[in-house]
Design an enzyme around this catalytic site. Sequence first.
Site, PDB file in Angstrom:
ATOM      1  N   ASP A  17      41.592  50.655  38.282  1.00  0.00           N
ATOM      2  CA  ASP A  17      40.802  49.550  38.834  1.00  0.00           C
ATOM      3  C   ASP A  17      39.749  50.063  39.806  1.00  0.00           C
ATOM      4  OD1 ASP A  17      40.062  46.940  39.202  1.00  0.00           O
ATOM      5  OD2 ASP A  17      41.570  46.537  40.737  1.00  0.00           O
TER       6      ASP A  17
ATOM      7  N   ASN B 219      36.181  50.383  38.963  1.00  0.00           N
ATOM      8  CA  ASN B 219      34.984  51.018  38.385  1.00  0.00           C
ATOM      9  C   ASN B 219      33.698  50.292  38.780  1.00  0.00           C
ATOM     10  OD1 ASN B 219      36.687  52.733  37.064  1.00  0.00           O
ATOM     11  ND2 ASN B 219      36.451  51.811  35.046  1.00  0.00           N
TER      12      ASN B 219
ATOM     13  N   ARG C 170      33.147  48.232  41.345  1.00  0.00           N
ATOM     14  CA  ARG C 170      32.842  48.367  42.781  1.00  0.00           C
ATOM     15  C   ARG C 170      32.309  49.764  43.083  1.00  0.00           C
ATOM     16  NH1 ARG C 170      38.345  46.765  44.936  1.00  0.00           N
ATOM     17  NH2 ARG C 170      38.824  46.788  42.707  1.00  0.00           N
TER      18      ARG C 170
ATOM     19  N   HIS D 229      32.183  52.551  34.655  1.00  0.00           N
ATOM     20  CA  HIS D 229      33.191  52.811  33.612  1.00  0.00           C
ATOM     21  C   HIS D 229      33.070  54.248  33.099  1.00  0.00           C
ATOM     22  CE1 HIS D 229      34.539  48.794  33.821  1.00  0.00           C
ATOM     23  NE2 HIS D 229      33.517  48.238  33.212  1.00  0.00           N
TER      24      HIS D 229
ATOM     25  N   ASN E  79      40.515  41.008  29.940  1.00  0.00           N
ATOM     26  CA  ASN E  79      39.198  41.688  30.016  1.00  0.00           C
ATOM     27  C   ASN E  79      38.443  41.488  28.706  1.00  0.00           C
ATOM     28  OD1 ASN E  79      40.588  44.730  31.483  1.00  0.00           O
ATOM     29  ND2 ASN E  79      39.828  42.928  32.538  1.00  0.00           N
TER      30      ASN E  79
ATOM     31  N   ARG F 200      48.274  51.942  41.244  1.00  0.00           N
ATOM     32  CA  ARG F 200      47.099  51.075  41.157  1.00  0.00           C
ATOM     33  C   ARG F 200      46.092  51.459  42.234  1.00  0.00           C
ATOM     34  NH1 ARG F 200      46.196  44.898  39.487  1.00  0.00           N
ATOM     35  NH2 ARG F 200      43.938  45.017  39.559  1.00  0.00           N
TER      36      ARG F 200
END
Length: 244
Positions: free
Chosen positions: A28, A30, A32, A45, A76, A193
Amino acid sequence: MKNNILPFVTKLKIDPEKLPKHIAIIMDGNRRWAVKNGLPVNEGHKAGADNLQNIVNYCRDIGIKNITVYALSTENWRKRSAQEVKGIFNLLIHIVKTKRLEYQKSGIRFFVLGNFQAFPLKVKHAIKKILNTVLDNERIKFNVALNYGGRDEIVNAIQNIIKDEIKPSEVNEELVSKYLYTTGQPDPDLIIRPGGEFRLSNFLLWQMSYAELFFTDILWPDFTPKELEKAIYWYQQRDRRMGR
Ligand code: FPP
């Protein structure tokens, strides 16, 4: 084991005898990361995909046997813009095409968790080619969760159990595990995470029963092998009672 393939481990004293068998990661942050660096979303990404290669190689080199990464959830896939999903598909095709032989030689066996049958033809073809690649010397199973949802996985397992006409008395935890996408693989011992959120977002709901959960604010493209080493060190300090 030579020290040159354990460059960070020696410093932090990771115990090679107590490595997690299976590490799972929710990649998680990418977007930002892209905003923070003044770049378009898909560059985030791309940086995430580059980091992923380093992480998988690192895991293989230190002796982790299974790694699972959450690349595209069912949500997603349904809710992100067509352009963003296309960018992720292009990265996937690029990885599969450019890394297939390298993975084969260096013992990385690629798996997909999730339903990729609904993907565009060229994505499906690329995935099938790498799934059918035979390895002489497997060192790590690399699972990429694509169009994956934990609830969807359990529903899929139930449907297949019914289709196979399994008797209710034969349905137990072992059998259900066999019908999941992770069939034959151990449950994750450590779920990581990055990106600052404290939730599991429908990831490996069945398999996570006894996993240790590691959260960090670091955004995925910056979660380097050095950071993973710290997470493994943290994991090794946990008292895993497993219900005892
Ligand atoms: C979550 O960050 C990341 C994703 C939805 C995509 C993950 C994809 C990659 C790491 C690259 C491609 C890799 C493969 C194997 C195809 P986010 O976009 O939700 O970021 P945010 O939390 O900052 O918005």
